[in-house]
Design a protein around this motif. Structure first.
Motif, PDB file in Angstrom:
ATOM      1  N   ALA A  14      51.513  93.705  71.921  1.00 40.54           N
ATOM      2  CA  ALA A  14      52.280  92.756  71.113  1.00 40.54           C
ATOM      3  C   ALA A  14      53.199  93.506  70.162  1.00 40.54           C
ATOM      4  O   ALA A  14      52.982  94.685  69.869  1.00 40.54           O
ATOM      5  N   THR A  15      54.215  92.795  69.674  1.00 43.07           N
ATOM      6  CA  THR A  15      55.094  93.350  68.645  1.00 43.07           C
ATOM      7  C   THR A  15      55.142  92.466  67.406  1.00 43.07           C
ATOM      8  O   THR A  15      55.870  92.781  66.465  1.00 43.07           O
ATOM      9  N   ALA A  16      54.376  91.371  67.385  1.00 47.34           N
ATOM     10  CA  ALA A  16      54.291  90.563  66.170  1.00 47.34           C
ATOM     11  C   ALA A  16      53.682  91.423  65.058  1.00 47.34           C
ATOM     12  O   ALA A  16      52.616  92.017  65.257  1.00 47.34           O
ATOM     13  N   PRO A  17      54.335  91.533  63.903  1.00 49.07           N
ATOM     14  CA  PRO A  17      53.852  92.442  62.853  1.00 49.07           C
ATOM     15  C   PRO A  17      52.400  92.217  62.465  1.00 49.07           C
ATOM     16  O   PRO A  17      51.638  93.173  62.277  1.00 49.07           O
ATOM     17  N   GLY A  18      51.997  90.954  62.363  1.00 47.95           N
ATOM     18  CA  GLY A  18      50.628  90.661  61.960  1.00 47.95           C
ATOM     19  C   GLY A  18      49.605  91.184  62.940  1.00 47.95           C
ATOM     20  O   GLY A  18      48.527  91.660  62.547  1.00 47.95           O
ATOM     21  N   GLN A  19      49.934  91.125  64.219  1.00 48.32           N
ATOM     22  CA  GLN A  19      48.992  91.594  65.233  1.00 48.32           C
ATOM     23  C   GLN A  19      48.887  93.114  65.228  1.00 48.32           C
ATOM     24  O   GLN A  19      47.803  93.676  65.401  1.00 48.32           O
ATOM     25  N   VAL A  20      50.010  93.782  65.022  1.00 55.08           N
ATOM     26  CA  VAL A  20      49.988  95.243  64.926  1.00 55.08           C
ATOM     27  C   VAL A  20      49.213  95.671  63.682  1.00 55.08           C
ATOM     28  O   VAL A  20      48.386  96.597  63.732  1.00 55.08           O
ATOM     29  N   LEU A  21      49.448  95.005  62.573  1.00 56.46           N
ATOM     30  CA  LEU A  21      48.733  95.333  61.337  1.00 56.46           C
ATOM     31  C   LEU A  21      47.232  95.112  61.492  1.00 56.46           C
ATOM     32  O   LEU A  21      46.421  95.895  60.976  1.00 56.46           O
TER      33      LEU A  21
ATOM     34  N   GLY B 169      60.498  71.374  89.602  1.00 56.08           N
ATOM     35  CA  GLY B 169      60.605  72.353  88.531  1.00 56.08           C
ATOM     36  C   GLY B 169      59.294  72.652  87.843  1.00 56.08           C
ATOM     37  O   GLY B 169      58.226  72.136  88.182  1.00 56.08           O
ATOM     38  N   TYR B 170      59.394  73.520  86.851  1.00 58.20           N
ATOM     39  CA  TYR B 170      58.242  73.882  86.028  1.00 58.20           C
ATOM     40  C   TYR B 170      58.729  74.152  84.618  1.00 58.20           C
ATOM     41  O   TYR B 170      59.918  74.403  84.382  1.00 58.20           O
ATOM     42  N   LEU B 171      57.797  74.072  83.676  1.00 55.67           N
ATOM     43  CA  LEU B 171      58.085  74.382  82.276  1.00 55.67           C
ATOM     44  C   LEU B 171      57.346  75.657  81.905  1.00 55.67           C
ATOM     45  O   LEU B 171      56.154  75.795  82.202  1.00 55.67           O
ATOM     46  N   ALA B 172      58.042  76.588  81.259  1.00 55.38           N
ATOM     47  CA  ALA B 172      57.430  77.828  80.777  1.00 55.38           C
ATOM     48  C   ALA B 172      57.431  77.822  79.253  1.00 55.38           C
ATOM     49  O   ALA B 172      58.496  77.726  78.635  1.00 55.38           O
ATOM     50  N   VAL B 173      56.259  77.903  78.661  1.00 51.71           N
ATOM     51  CA  VAL B 173      56.121  78.017  77.211  1.00 51.71           C
ATOM     52  C   VAL B 173      55.931  79.490  76.875  1.00 51.71           C
ATOM     53  O   VAL B 173      55.055  80.154  77.439  1.00 51.71           O
ATOM     54  N   GLN B 174      56.765  79.995  75.963  1.00 54.05           N
ATOM     55  CA  GLN B 174      56.764  81.418  75.624  1.00 54.05           C
ATOM     56  C   GLN B 174      56.599  81.551  74.115  1.00 54.05           C
ATOM     57  O   GLN B 174      57.511  81.240  73.357  1.00 54.05           O
ATOM     58  N   ALA B 175      55.427  82.010  73.700  1.00 50.94           N
ATOM     59  CA  ALA B 175      55.076  82.041  72.272  1.00 50.94           C
ATOM     60  C   ALA B 175      55.175  83.464  71.733  1.00 50.94           C
ATOM     61  O   ALA B 175      54.293  84.280  71.955  1.00 50.94           O
ATOM     62  N   TYR B 176      56.262  83.741  71.015  1.00 48.99           N
ATOM     63  CA  TYR B 176      56.478  85.048  70.392  1.00 48.99           C
ATOM     64  C   TYR B 176      55.865  85.033  68.992  1.00 48.99           C
ATOM     65  O   TYR B 176      56.574  85.025  67.990  1.00 48.99           O
ATOM     66  N   VAL B 177      54.546  84.989  68.935  1.00 44.35           N
ATOM     67  CA  VAL B 177      53.865  84.870  67.652  1.00 44.35           C
ATOM     68  C   VAL B 177      52.655  85.800  67.640  1.00 44.35           C
ATOM     69  O   VAL B 177      52.271  86.374  68.663  1.00 44.35           O
ATOM     70  N   ASP B 178      52.049  85.925  66.476  1.00 41.60           N
ATOM     71  CA  ASP B 178      50.786  86.647  66.319  1.00 41.60           C
ATOM     72  C   ASP B 178      49.687  85.766  66.905  1.00 41.60           C
ATOM     73  O   ASP B 178      49.273  84.789  66.305  1.00 41.60           O
ATOM     74  N   ARG B 179      49.216  86.118  68.090  1.00 39.75           N
ATOM     75  CA  ARG B 179      48.254  85.228  68.744  1.00 39.75           C
ATOM     76  C   ARG B 179      46.855  85.307  68.135  1.00 39.75           C
ATOM     77  O   ARG B 179      46.012  84.447  68.424  1.00 39.75           O
ATOM     78  N   LEU B 180      46.607  86.315  67.310  1.00 41.70           N
ATOM     79  CA  LEU B 180      45.337  86.357  66.587  1.00 41.70           C
ATOM     80  C   LEU B 180      45.339  85.345  65.444  1.00 41.70           C
ATOM     81  O   LEU B 180      44.315  84.747  65.128  1.00 41.70           O
TER      82      LEU B 180
END
Length: 534
Positions: A110-117, A416-427
């Motif tokens: 991941a690159t979300a700051p919170g997850q790296v921290l 078709g299909y729907l893709a949900v892309q969550a660029y967040v701190d998953r923790l």
């Protein structure tokens, strides 16, 4: 044999139609013998250097003692926690291996700051970091290495005793790591990342964390002979035909863990299938689903269902007309069966299963944004504290959050299909995964969910190279705290923003509808998001 496959309905018809031709063409023995001509002249140069995984069990055996010796050495030095910096195949296979074995491994993809921290602040004094990258040029992995190296030094810990590198021989990372004095494990360079589960990339972090990797290789060895056999009962030929030769072809594949002791296998298979097949306007879209996902009761004509079960001979079918494939077996054996099967599926689909021509486009767009660092695109509007952006057809008629979601779903076609892309701190925001089922209930179509930027190394290839039938919902979050990257002019917060913006721009260039929602106060805005999606 340690892998069993049951097929019924459309998949059984596909097996009867396609397997005899695969047997007569000697496809299985050709793959086992590393015949690079099986996928046509356009794929020959790439496949010639990407078939080393067929020998992974034998090549990896000598690693076992080296991994065990280093694990013992680290434990004697007080190191009992392993973190892994890696993306795509470098992280997905170790994640499945360790979770299935019940062994702790902190996977930082991941690159979300919170997850790296969170990773940096988790028992650093007793932690060793495994850095896995074929070349070392992966921005995410390089950034993670930089912050861990600084953290070790700031804590008075010599990084050379705590950083272990897995990479291809002669790669830039290999050279730099040896010069720095890190312990280095070289992997077979003739194996692509998504086929690397049984190489050093899968085994080193797993073994250092405490997994019996020799047993994993034993499980894979048990099916090697069968997979190289030109026989009607070859499990890889059966699986390949079942998922890629239906007529008419069902180009979405639900992956459901249903009673299997293997933890997280669909997430690993998702990358293998999407990145291997999604190109030239065709492919199989993997959709990771729970056992009660809405799609499973919709009887969708283009959705095939593959269940990973504890015993393929048991009563696992739900009698709802959708369960066509059931697969059981030990983890090491399943890795190899699915790798063979997807290589065979490439031949059936008439594509090269070993390249990923559209992955680089998002990376290029990200690099451009990081180099230029333009002002963020202003939001079209703000609704309930959530910034709303999107492609013109999606955002044009929208006035609030709910209508923007409605507009995106209206772009969804019958195939078709729907893709949900969550660029967040998953923790910090694990509940966001729940939006998948909500949207599937509304859309009545397959919905994928990916944590960003992790999915860019997985389904990202399919979204841009596969059939142009997807619509895309990006979810971003303003981080409560950012983190700088030593030696880089950008922070992790800026990196994850650039990755989301870069991918959105490439999707838009490909004519894909995109809706981007930014949670400016995640704790507050999550409830508003769920309300709008309902």
């Amino acid at each position: 044999m340690s892998v069993r496959i049951s097929v019924s309905g459309a998949s059984a018809d596909a097996v009867r139609a396609a397997v005899p031709g695969l047997v007569s063409d000697k496809v299985a023995s050709g793959i086992h013998g590393q015949n690079a001509d099986l996928w046509g002249p356009d794929a020959q140069s790439e496949s010639a250097k990407r078939l080393g995984w067929t020998d992974a069990v034998a090549i990896s055996r000598p690693l076992v003692d080296e991994i065990t010796a280093l694990r013992d050495e680290l434990r004697q030095a007080g190191v009992d926690h392993i973190a892994l910096a890696g993306m795509g195949g470098s992280s997905l296979a170790p994640e499945v291996i360790t979770q299935t074995a019940g062994v702790e491994l902190t996977v930082l993809d991941a690159t979300a700051p919170g997850q790296v921290l969170a990773a940096l602040n988790d028992r650093l004094a007793s932690t060793a970091l495994v850095v896995s990258s074929k070349s070392g040029s992966t921005t995410e992995t390089d950034s993670q290495l930089r912050v861990f190296r600084r953290a070790f030094s700031d804590a008075g810990i010599d990084p050379t005793g705590r950083i272990v590198v897995v990479t291809d021989p002669g790669s830039p990372l290999d050279t730099a790591a040896r010069e720095a004095g890190y312990r280095v494990f070289n992997a077979d360079p003739n194996v692509g990342g998504r086929y690397s589960a049984l190489t050093a990339f899968g085994l080193v972090p797993s073994g250092l964390a405490g997994v019996d990797v020799a047993g994993l290789l034993d499980d894979a060895q048990s099916v090697t002979e069968a997979l190289g056999s030109d026989s009607d009962d070859n499990p890889a030929l059966i699986l390949a035909a079942a998922i890629s030769a239906t007529s008419p072809r069902r180009d979405k594949l639900a992956l459901v863990a249903d009673g299997t002791p293997i933890v997280g296998f669909p997430d690993w298979a998702e990358q293998l299938i999407a990145e291997s097949t999604g190109k030239l306007g065709t492919g199989i879209l993997p959709v990771v689903l729970g056992t009660d996902a809405p799609e499973l009761s919709e009887n969708l004509p283009d959705l095939q269902v593959a269940r990973i079960v504890d015993d393929a001979g048991s009563d696992v079918f739900r009698n709802d007309g959708t369960d066509d494939i059931c697969v059981s077996g030990a983890l090491g054996a399943q890795f190899l069966v699915w790798e063979y099967a997807i290589a065979v599926a490439g031949r059936l689909l008439q594509i090269n299963p070993f390249d990923q021509p559209d992955v680089e486009s998002a990376k290029t767009a990200t690099r451009g944004l990081l180099d230029e660092r333009p002002e963020p695109e202003p939001a079209a509007f703000v609704s309930d504290g959530i910034e709303v952006r999107g492609t013109p057809h999606v955002i044009g008629a929208a006035s609030d959050l709910a209508s923007a979601v409605d507009a995106l779903l209206e772009e969804l076609g019958p195939d078709g299909y729907l893709a949900v892309q969550a660029y967040v701190d998953r923790l910090a925001l694990p509940q966001l995964a729940g939006v998948r089922d909500l949207l599937a209930e509304r859309a009545k179509r397959p919905v994928t969910f990916g944590w960003g930027p992790r999915f860019l190394h997985s389904t990202g290839q399919y979204h841009k190279g596969g059939p142009a039938t997807g619509v895309f919902l990006q979810i971003l979050a303003t981080p409560a705290e950012d983190l700088d990257i030593p030696g880089r002019p950008f922070t992790f917060g800026e990196l994850v923003q650039a990755q989301a913006s870069g991918d959105a721009s490439v999707l838009a260039e490909h004519g894909r509808p995109v809706l981007t929602l930014t949670l400016t106060d995640p704790d507050r805005d999550v409830d508003a998001l769920f309300a709008a999606l309902r």
